[in-house]
Design a protein around this motif. Sequence first.
Motif, PDB file in Angstrom:
ATOM      1  N   HIS A   1       0.702  -1.065   0.201  1.00 32.90           N
ATOM      2  CA  HIS A   1       0.421   0.407   0.394  1.00 32.90           C
ATOM      3  C   HIS A   1       1.056   1.296  -0.276  1.00 32.90           C
ATOM      4  O   HIS A   1       0.872   2.503   0.574  1.00 32.90           O
ATOM      5  CB  HIS A   1      -0.989  -0.327   1.215  1.00 32.90           C
TER       6      HIS A   1
ATOM      7  N   HIS B   1       2.026   5.056  -1.245  1.00 37.52           N
ATOM      8  CA  HIS B   1       1.365   6.084  -1.705  1.00 37.52           C
ATOM      9  C   HIS B   1       1.921   6.951  -1.682  1.00 37.52           C
ATOM     10  O   HIS B   1       3.208   7.478  -0.697  1.00 37.52           O
ATOM     11  CB  HIS B   1      -0.082   6.112  -0.707  1.00 37.52           C
ATOM     12  N   LYS B   2       2.725   8.116  -2.675  1.00 34.72           N
ATOM     13  CA  LYS B   2       3.175   9.217  -2.813  1.00 34.72           C
ATOM     14  C   LYS B   2       2.241  10.036  -3.681  1.00 34.72           C
ATOM     15  O   LYS B   2       2.147   9.772  -4.282  1.00 34.72           O
ATOM     16  CB  LYS B   2       4.191   8.790  -3.036  1.00 34.72           C
TER      17      LYS B   2
ATOM     18  N   ASP C   1      -1.755   3.735  -3.583  1.00 35.34           N
ATOM     19  CA  ASP C   1      -1.719   2.313  -3.253  1.00 35.34           C
ATOM     20  C   ASP C   1      -1.302   1.607  -4.165  1.00 35.34           C
ATOM     21  O   ASP C   1      -1.731   0.534  -4.394  1.00 35.34           O
ATOM     22  CB  ASP C   1      -3.249   2.024  -2.763  1.00 35.34           C
TER      23      ASP C   1
ATOM     24  N   ASP D   1       4.862   8.753   1.574  1.00 32.27           N
ATOM     25  CA  ASP D   1       3.454   8.847   2.551  1.00 32.27           C
ATOM     26  C   ASP D   1       3.087   8.141   3.471  1.00 32.27           C
ATOM     27  O   ASP D   1       2.865   8.796   4.004  1.00 32.27           O
ATOM     28  CB  ASP D   1       2.510   9.783   1.660  1.00 32.27           C
ATOM     29  N   SER D   2       3.263   6.820   2.841  1.00 35.05           N
ATOM     30  CA  SER D   2       2.083   5.891   3.790  1.00 35.05           C
ATOM     31  C   SER D   2       2.222   4.516   2.873  1.00 35.05           C
ATOM     32  O   SER D   2       3.038   4.306   1.542  1.00 35.05           O
ATOM     33  CB  SER D   2       0.547   6.177   3.987  1.00 35.05           C
ATOM     34  N   GLY D   3       2.119   3.766   3.693  1.00 36.10           N
ATOM     35  CA  GLY D   3       2.646   2.186   2.988  1.00 36.10           C
ATOM     36  C   GLY D   3       3.797   1.204   3.802  1.00 36.10           C
ATOM     37  O   GLY D   3       4.708   2.490   4.923  1.00 36.10           O
TER      38      GLY D   3
ATOM     39  N   ASP E   1      12.342   0.317   7.724  1.00 33.17           N
ATOM     40  CA  ASP E   1      12.222   1.611   7.817  1.00 33.17           C
ATOM     41  C   ASP E   1      12.623   2.492   7.392  1.00 33.17           C
ATOM     42  O   ASP E   1      14.059   3.061   8.424  1.00 33.17           O
ATOM     43  CB  ASP E   1      10.739   1.924   8.879  1.00 33.17           C
TER      44      ASP E   1
END
Lengths: 408, 370, 489, 326
Positions: free
Chosen positions: C7, C9-10, C20, C55-57, C67
């Motif tokens: 998932h 997102h950027k 996604d 951004d997320s994922g 990370d």
Amino acid sequence: MRKLFLAVLIVAVGLLMALPAVAQDDGLTFGMILVGPQSDRGWSQAHYEGGQYVEANLPGSQMLVFESLNSADAPETTLLQVVTEMVDQGATLIITSSDAFEEDTDVVAEAFPDVTFINASGDNAFTGEAPANVGNTMGQVEWAKLIAGCAAGLTTETGSIGYLGPLINGETRRLAASAYLGARYCYENYKGGDPAALTFTVTWIGFWFNIPGVTLDPTAEVNTFFDNGADVVMSGIDTPEVMTVAGQRAERGESVYGVAYDYAAGCDVAPGVCLGVPYFNWGPAYLDIATRVNEGTYTPEWTWNGPDWSDMNNPDTSSVGFIAGDGLSEENAASLDEFIAMLATFAEEHPDADGLPTAFGLWEGPLALQDGTVLAAEGEFVKPIEADNPLTIWYLPQLLEGMVGASE
Amino acid sequence: MTANRTTLRVALLVAPILLSLLITAVLVLAVGKDPIEVMTAILEGAFRNSNAIAGVVNFWIPLTFACLGLVITFTAGLWNIGVEGQMMMGAVFASWAARTIVLPTPLLIPIEIVLAMAGGAFWGVLVGVLRVRLGVNEIFGGVALNALASVIVIYLISGPWQPPEGGSAQSTPPFPAESLLPEMSPEFPVSLLALVLALVIILTVYFALRGTRWGLNLKATGKNPRSALLLGVPTTQTALSAFIVCGAIAGIGGAYRVLFTFDSLRPLPSGGIGFLGLLVVLMVANHPLIAPIVGFVFATILAGSTRLRVVLQLDQSLAEVLQGFVVLLVLMANGLRGRILSSPRSSPEVVQEQPAPTTVTSAAEAASHE
Amino acid sequence: MEIELQHIHKRFGRVHANNDISMKLRGGRIIGVLGENGAGKSTLMKILSGYQPADSGAILIDGREVDYHGPQAAIAVGVGMLQQDPLDVPAFTVVENFLYGQPPAMTRREARAKLAQISREFGFELDPETPSARLSIGQRQQLEIVRLLALGVRTLILDEPTTGISAQQKTILFDALQALSREQGMTVLLVSHKLEDVIALCDEVVVLRAGRLVGDKMMPATKAELVQLMFGQEIAPQERSSGHIGDAVLELDSVTIQDRRVRVESLSMNVRAGEVIGLAGLDGSGQEALMRACVGLINVAGGRVRLNGRDLTRQSYRDRMHAGLAFSAAGRLEEGLVAGLTLTEHMALMDNSRAMIDWPAARQLSGKQIERYNVRGRAEDRIETLSGGNQQRWLMALLPEQPRVMILEQPTRGLDIDSARWVWQLLLDRRAHGTAIIFNSPDLDEIVTYSDRIIVFFAGRFHVIEDASTATVDALGHLIGGNFEEAAR
Amino acid sequence: MNEELLNILQTLVTSSSPLVIAALGETITERAGVVNLSLDGSITLAAAVGFIAAVGSGSTLIGILAAMLTGALVALIIVVADIELKQDQVAIGFVLTLLAASLAQFIGQSYTRVRGPELPFVSLTFLKDIPFLGPVFFTDHNPLVYVSFILVFATWWWMFRTRPGLALRAVGERPESAFARGTNVNRLRYIYTLVGGALVGLAGAAYSLSIKPGWTNPPAMRGDGWIALAIVIFGGWHPFRVVLGAYLFAGLRAISSAIQRSPDVQIPLVLINALPWLLMIGTLLLVSSGAIERLLRALPRSAQVWTRNILRSDPPAALGTRFEEH
């Protein structure tokens, strides 16, 4: 957005303008305008202390000072602005303490006919170019320069003396020449040297003190003197670089000496290598003028005040002086005292007439200018000053024959 | 949201000014003086009567010429530190005319001003040629040419143009009265002609930048000389013309100093006003109408600071410190505003309008091909 | 080593670059990442290799979530990326570039040994003391690969590695990649929009479109299938165009060009009206120098340039523009458009007939051109706020309507297929009216498709292919590597 | 060997040491991609602060530290304004040039011509006995002169022979590549700008504690900051060439002052002051690309390559640019 910023400023301006002005004192308020900093250990400080002498001895008098009025420190400020401020503060006497202000003083004085102006070292009151409210005063520091030159001539071992001059004009030429005459005399008569073998080199830096980018760098010039074989360097500028460098050199084990100028405490910078300092003592002359201005009896005039030969270093009576330094050997100090006594005798034999000196010691023929023009024939004395006669000490147009360095 | 943003903007506008006043006040306290007295002295010095206000205007006029010239070079992306030298050469050329040409005032003054413009332009074009043809960065060229101009002035004063009684390296003899700019009145000694000329120049520069092909050329050259060249802008000529026009305008400022302020040629006749102009123009992000307004504030501080020295024995440098801090902090506050307002949560609407100056080493970049 | 993306997102402003994206990549394979320009593949790879945060994922490596911040951290877990423009330091020598970033304990001598050892393994030729500014793109890629391998990378990502390198270098590269995956079990991710390369090399492809993952496929697959996946539809292959070719307009008469990097010796050529000349070659082989010499941005060291018989050799750029040349450079915002100026201001800049600017007229003209060239933007927008494709359109709108000769550096650089075709449509229109076109491109396809004549450059030498219809991408690939003699045979 | 010549050279080495130190400091800063234009002001301010601190504490060491801190602080403003506030380095640097000089004048006011401690003069045993080199380089210098020697080699070694040096140069040449290798670009820019600024401050201390001891108005080192900046360009951002440039410059200055002393040369005194500035333009002309290329074309092709290598002066590619990670 910027308008807002402006509004804030305008409001601030308005608020502050509403504040009350400073109150005035009674008694004489006089302005002292200096070309350098009041603590320059040289010319400007001597004037500043002269003003303090007036404050201490003329009750109720108050000095307003503006220091460092010159193109490097305050290029945006004019003499007119400063004088206007001082007059607004109640000054009735303004002393402009440098020949740098000579022209401006005349112009500004015309705008303030009720204020008395004294331009130190200038001669416009003598020549009649100045307005009626401008006077001049100067000390006969030529005597002290002769003595200083003698100290240098007595001390030099290499037979090479450097003289660090400011800019080139009549005053600076006659002072350098006086030093040369003293050095030559003592080198020949006390030390037994050949006067023709004495090298006396003058380097002009271009102004009364160092202004980077405008003048030559005095520190570098003094180093160059020493590097090229001089062992005594005499200062002709308003600030003490000569003594600083001589002190540094001595610390490194070189046997070199310096002669200070302008200011009584000039030797303090490097006492051990100081042969002495010829200096001005402006206090008595300024007190005299201030007192008469305060009483309303002063008529602007030109004065050229000599030393008090009974005690050259008397702060209340002598306008110029010489203080020997620790660098002078005992033997040479004795010769120097002998030399000073000789000058004193000479001065007694040639007293001032009509307030003007009639002759200076050693300024005696045969003397020629650098280009060979005869200044005085055998047995003649060079005239100290005469209106319209350029071949006098005051207006000395060139360095003397025997000196190395530019005359113009 | 909008209210907050407005508050923030106002705060970031006022804060640097207050902060620089505060820093200055601390400095004043540190040397044992009263900051309020300092402010009073400055403001009294500047505004106590019409004569004092004239003093402010007399600083403002040359400062305005310097600023407007600089607006042009900054628009072209050029760091014209040489503006001091350009003012000085303007002063030199005007002095030559004043000393040499004998004509009635109404004829002589236009000649003097045209010559001053030529002198400033000449010194400007030297910086320009060094920059665009020979690849010497204009900052260094400017610094060197400032020094050279100063040397020339001192040479003239202490040499060929020295007073008959000998030089003290301080001034030429006063110029003949016919060659000087007349003053409006003894109570308000300001040259009306110069004042009008300053206003004319302000408007001319403003409209030239907005409405002429040349103004657009300057802007394009300043923002990207390579692209401008490829779009057909004669970038070399444009950059040179910016130096020439700036020099010419600054030259009038120099002429004003010698034909009105001093009545003779002095060492450093520009009096640091060119540098002050650089500060002003940096601070107002190159805006031709705001620069004269901020310039007036700076002229006030400058004129008032003479009193500071007489009354409080405080060095004039204090005024310069205040001006320096104002500009530094305003620039930094601009950055802070950009940083806060362009943070991810706000829309990317603020783009700083900076006078796009080129960096030190992009020397021969502008218009080196043509 | 197995990599899993979950998932991702950027966003960049209003653009949703990665929307996604979830995928699993197994080790020991070469995986093609396909998509047209702007599909989001570079963004995704930068996220995977630590150059940009998502951004997320989440990213999982061998099942463990990592990370990391920064590419160094990605390398530490074994993921390294070779950027399209290799990230070396041009002022450094090869060995310095290699050493910089290695563990602190490594000495210069060890670095030299290791560099030599890995280079030998793959047949790379890298002189350790050459500054990398003097290397070709192919060599710089090799240096980066060696460097990344020395750092222990187990997954290697390559972004468009075959653009701007010769066929020989491509062969060496592909051999190396195959060795890495087959023999050493490494994962190789090949980002490309060149289907031939993907077909030749990959075991598997994933396809992105408009920020989304739209499919994956085990190879082999046909080109048509891949196109279908990339565009969601069949795209007809571009027709080779041909037009009426007229008389010579631009004549180069034994022109010699000396620029900082290359010397082109006595090139003679006649460019005829309505002709398209494609210039092929590795970066800095002479094709850019030739184009710039034609428009007067570089002085010629010898020979003559004539336009319609008029000698332009000593004329300035501006004079040549007035005479009928038109030029656009490769870097749009570096050389071409002025960031900070609006579209209208650009338009006003093109009209130098008057001293005063007629702003209303300029605005009106801008509006007209915006419509005509289908630019997504307003007349009062600053140019840098437009997308690359729209900037290119505006650049086209600014060019004179009907110049004699258009000289274009990489006219479709960075454009998606639609925009690129649209640009060519415009160019061919003008050509149909008699304008001659000279262009270069690192994309050999583009050269083969649009040229009537091709000139191939290698290190200042050149080879003319008089009839471009006989040229193939593969043959050009060998020519740009310098195999002129072979081609002549 | 002529003793006068040795004296002159020895003085030259002493008096150019602040230029060497300041130019090396700026070289380090610019190698990291940051322009500290404020030199002419920050040297002056550091000289004032250093002198005041030395007078106050009676210790030249404290004076030196205070001066270095001052130089670093000015540099800090530039780097903060650049990295955090995205303001133009040149603009901030220029404002600081003026501000620092004014500030120096203000705080120095009550210290004008005050006598303060000075650095001692030291000779190096053994080394001072080497013929020629001994008397010129190793005899009777203040310690900062020796520091300047060490700095030249240390800077060169650090830049070109160490791993951190690679990172330093990479940050100024291509920050994206440095970032890709795990270098924290902006942190290094902070560090090296501060280090460079501290050296600029040290140069100020060398003036006010030895070369031009004490504090005066106008400050005796005014203008030298600009010269140091020009020397960095002339020196092609390489420590050895930078020090060569500084000595060359000081030497030519000495010659120009000797010209005045020569009785045969009739040049108006004031015009001699123009020489340093003409020299500055001349040296910059020499290394500016356009002039070099024109010059080189006159040479035979074989000579062109090495002449270009000697004279070429390419700035760090990313000098004056801002780096953002994403």
